[in-house]
Design an enzyme around this catalytic site. Structure first.
Site, short mmCIF file in Angstrom:
data_model
loop_
_atom_site.label_atom_id
_atom_site.label_comp_id
_atom_site.label_asym_id
_atom_site.label_seq_id
_atom_site.Cartn_x
_atom_site.Cartn_y
_atom_site.Cartn_z
N GLU A 253 0.03 -9.97 -2.55
CA GLU A 253 -0.11 -9.83 -3.93
C GLU A 253 1.05 -7.88 -3.94
OE1 GLU A 253 -3.00 -8.96 -5.62
OE2 GLU A 253 -3.72 -11.64 -5.14
N CYS A 287 -0.24 -0.75 -7.72
CA CYS A 287 0.46 -2.18 -7.96
C CYS A 287 -0.02 -2.35 -9.70
CB CYS A 287 -0.19 -2.80 -6.98
SG CYS A 287 -1.62 -3.43 -7.17
P1 NAD Z 1 7.65 -0.99 1.63
O1 NAD Z 1 8.45 -2.34 1.15
O2 NAD Z 1 8.46 -0.05 3.04
O3 NAD Z 1 6.37 -1.08 2.84
C1 NAD Z 1 5.26 -1.57 2.06
C2 NAD Z 1 4.27 -2.17 3.20
O4 NAD Z 1 5.08 -2.92 3.49
C3 NAD Z 1 3.96 -1.03 3.59
O5 NAD Z 1 2.86 -1.38 4.19
C4 NAD Z 1 4.64 -1.24 5.42
O6 NAD Z 1 4.02 -1.72 6.25
C5 NAD Z 1 5.03 -2.65 4.79
N1 NAD Z 1 5.41 -3.55 5.52
C6 NAD Z 1 6.77 -3.30 5.68
N2 NAD Z 1 7.75 -4.14 5.89
C7 NAD Z 1 6.74 -5.08 6.74
C8 NAD Z 1 6.95 -5.98 7.99
N3 NAD Z 1 8.18 -6.35 7.88
N4 NAD Z 1 5.49 -6.79 8.12
C9 NAD Z 1 4.79 -6.43 7.60
N5 NAD Z 1 4.93 -5.68 6.66
C10 NAD Z 1 5.52 -4.21 6.56
O7 NAD Z 1 7.48 0.13 0.61
P2 NAD Z 1 7.21 1.76 0.83
O8 NAD Z 1 7.44 2.47 0.71
O9 NAD Z 1 5.69 1.84 1.98
O10 NAD Z 1 6.21 1.18 -1.12
C11 NAD Z 1 6.76 1.48 -1.85
C12 NAD Z 1 7.21 0.44 -2.34
O11 NAD Z 1 5.84 -1.23 -1.80
C13 NAD Z 1 7.09 0.23 -4.10
O12 NAD Z 1 7.69 1.01 -4.46
C14 NAD Z 1 5.88 -0.97 -4.53
O13 NAD Z 1 6.31 -1.88 -4.88
C15 NAD Z 1 5.57 -1.44 -3.19
N6 NAD Z 1 3.97 -0.94 -2.73
C16 NAD Z 1 3.04 -2.24 -3.66
C17 NAD Z 1 1.62 -1.83 -3.22
C18 NAD Z 1 0.52 -2.86 -3.85
O14 NAD Z 1 -0.92 -2.61 -3.80
N7 NAD Z 1 1.28 -4.20 -4.26
C19 NAD Z 1 1.32 -0.98 -2.56
C20 NAD Z 1 1.94 -0.55 -1.61
C21 NAD Z 1 3.75 -0.27 -1.76
#
Ligand code: NAD
Length: 482
Positions: A253, A287
């Site tokens: 997702e 999202c």
């Molecule tokens: P990010 O890409 O750093 O992290 C997104 C999520 O993934 C966080 O919960 C983080 O803990 C997890 N994560 C990161 N690296 C991981 C790994 N190697 N293994 C497992 N989990 C990992 O981004 P962020 O700064 O936290 O959020 C920003 C971006 O993330 C936004 O621009 C948005 O596009 C996206 N986002 C999407 C949703 C959604 O509901 N689809 C939710 C939150 C964030």
């Protein structure tokens, strides 16, 4: 145990016990409305994760053998507890994530509803009997896939973890779930409701840690049979690739960049009000948040004027304050991203109609922002803002608008506004998205599936489809002994 802020001490939940784990490592939890550290989250060691995996392996055997009526009873009891504790859970979510209390308490209440939907659907995971030769019974059965490794972000601290937990448990799976280190206590409160409702030990394990370390260990473990992730596209691709290497299916997702196509025959005021309400919800950190506004040139002025009015009417403040309409962004990364995307758009010729800068107070606040004349090459037009930025772009021809709407690699949500049934059908047919709303920008419902196409991921959450990822199909042909 709670701190002065009324914030609970954060613990992991492994094999039915709340624990700090073996770890010495912790990370601070920050209130985004004040920038104060309100707690510390323990970061699991490899040994902690091994214990969680062992627990999930044992928990799976116990849970799949539990009669479905009993599983359903426990899940409904958990839903009752979530409902009873919604105010407390909501306050904790607001402290660590920032959204207004009304939104976080509403999220907790909706979570109870989602869980009830899945609890009942557990009883409808039907297989089938296929007509075949006399003396043979040919059946198709649906079985729980096994222990699930789940990873969820910070934007819906209660509803996000619960979407994975409730579908997995309804299907008969166990889980190790890594909730966000930025919003750990809301997840902890949620898991408490399941534990207090009588879920057997080991069925639901909650951990926190260094995300990359945790995901590598959990995905590679032979215990894990499914990888379920909600988050950004880059991280989703990384985890899906890792799951593929280990020949495990995944449910992804991911993010989007939702277009809103407002056609010439739509009511611009009604469309602007509806889109603006959705835009500022959770400070745009959703999202499915509408994020590119493509408005027919004949009504773009009226639409923009109403959108700006709506933006300026929003009370920005601490989510704990009852009068707050929009809280802070969840972390400093998002605030910096809003500044970068706005500066880039302006440098390329966009005009700021309102907002455009951080609010001058402690905390990660950014003003509701409306930009016009945003050129196609502005970063904001291709990078999901995940924050309160609304770029408005005029179009002359619907085909062109649809090309722009579909021109990104994403396909999660899309919105259309029109008074014509024929145009509504064109939008429904041609907009590339997993979730399409016509003449409104409402949120998801338990009864219907949500999910993306293209880079926004695969698999569905919600609706009867939610159990698909968590079940495997087994063909059994049984020849009766003569
Ligand atoms: P990010 O890409 O750093 O992290 C997104 C999520 O993934 C966080 O919960 C983080 O803990 C997890 N994560 C990161 N690296 C991981 C790994 N190697 N293994 C497992 N989990 C990992 O981004 P962020 O700064 O936290 O959020 C920003 C971006 O993330 C936004 O621009 C948005 O596009 C996206 N986002 C999407 C949703 C959604 O509901 N689809 C939710 C939150 C964030």
């Amino acid at each position: 145990m709670t701190t002065d802020h009324g914030y609970p001490a954060v613990r992991m939940h492994i094999a039915g016990r709340w624990c700090q784990g073996e770890t010495e490592r912790t990370a601070p939890v920050v209130n985004p409305a004040t920038e104060e550290v309100i707690g510390e989250v323990p970061l699991a060691t490899r040994a902690d994760l091994d214990r969680a995996l062992d627990a999930a392996a044992g928990g799976f055997e116990a849970w799949r053998a539990t009669p479905v009526t009993e599983r359903t009873r426990i899940l409904h009891a958990a839903a009752d507890l979530i409902g009873e504790r919604a105010a407390r859970i909501g306050r904790i979510a607001t402290l660590e994530q920032g959204k207004p209390l009304r939104e976080s308490t509403g999220e907790a209440r909706r979570t109870a509803g989602t869980l009830r939907w899945h609890a009942d659907d557990a009883r409808r995971a039907y297989g089938r009997i296929i007509p075949t030769d006399p003396g043979t019974i040919l059946t198709v059965r649906r079985e729980p896939i096994g222990p699930v490794a789940a990873f969820v972000p910070w934007n819906f601290p209660v509803g996000g973890p619960n979407r994975k937990i409730s579908s997995a448990l309804a299907a008969g799976c166990s889980l190790v779930i890594k909730a966000s280190e930025e919003t750990p206590a809301a997840a902890m409160e949620l898991v408490s409701c399941y534990a207090d409702a009588g879920l057997p030990p080991g069925v639901l394990n909650l951990v926190f840690g260094e995300p990359a370390e945790v995901s590598e260990q959990l995905i590679n473990s032979p215990v894990t049979r499914l990888v379920a992730f909600t988050g950004s596209v880059p991280v989703g691709k990384l985890l899906a690739a890792r799951a593929g290497q280990a020949m495990k299916p995944s449910l992804m997702e991911l993010g989007g960049h939702a277009p809103v196509v407002v056609c010439a025959d739509a009511d611009p005021v009604r469309a602007a009000r509806s889109a603006a309400r959705a835009k500022w919800a959770n400070a745009g950190q959703v999202c499915t948040s509408p994020s590119r506004f493509l408005v027919h040139e004949s009504i773009v002025e009226e639409f923009t004027a109403e959108f700006v009015r709506a933006a300026e009417a929003v009370t920005v403040g601490d989510g704990l304050d009852e009068s707050t309409g929009m809280g802070p962004l969840a972390n400093e990364r998002r605030l910096k991203t809003m500044e970068r995307l706005t500066a880039d758009a302006v440098a390329r010729g966009a005009s700021v109609q309102t907002g455009g800068e951080p609010v001058d107070r402690p905390g990660y606040f950014f003003a509701p922002t409306v930009l016009t004349d945003v050129p196609a090459d502005a970063e904001l037009m291709s990078e999901e803002p995940f924050g309160p930025l609304a770029p408005i772009v005029a179009f002359g021809d619907l085909d062109e608008a649809l090309d722009t709407a579909n021109g990104l690699p994403y396909g999660l949500a899309a919105y259309g506004f029109t008074d014509s049934a024929a145009t509504a059908e064109t939008l429904s047919d041609r907009l590339q998205a997993g979730i399409l709303s016509i003449n409104h920008c409402g949120g998801s419902v338990h009864e219907a599936p949500s999910g993306g196409v293209k880079d926004s991921g695969y698999g569905r959450e919600g609706g009867p489809e939610a159990l698909d990822a968590y079940l495997v199909t087994k063909r059994v042909s049984h020849q009766l002994v003569p």
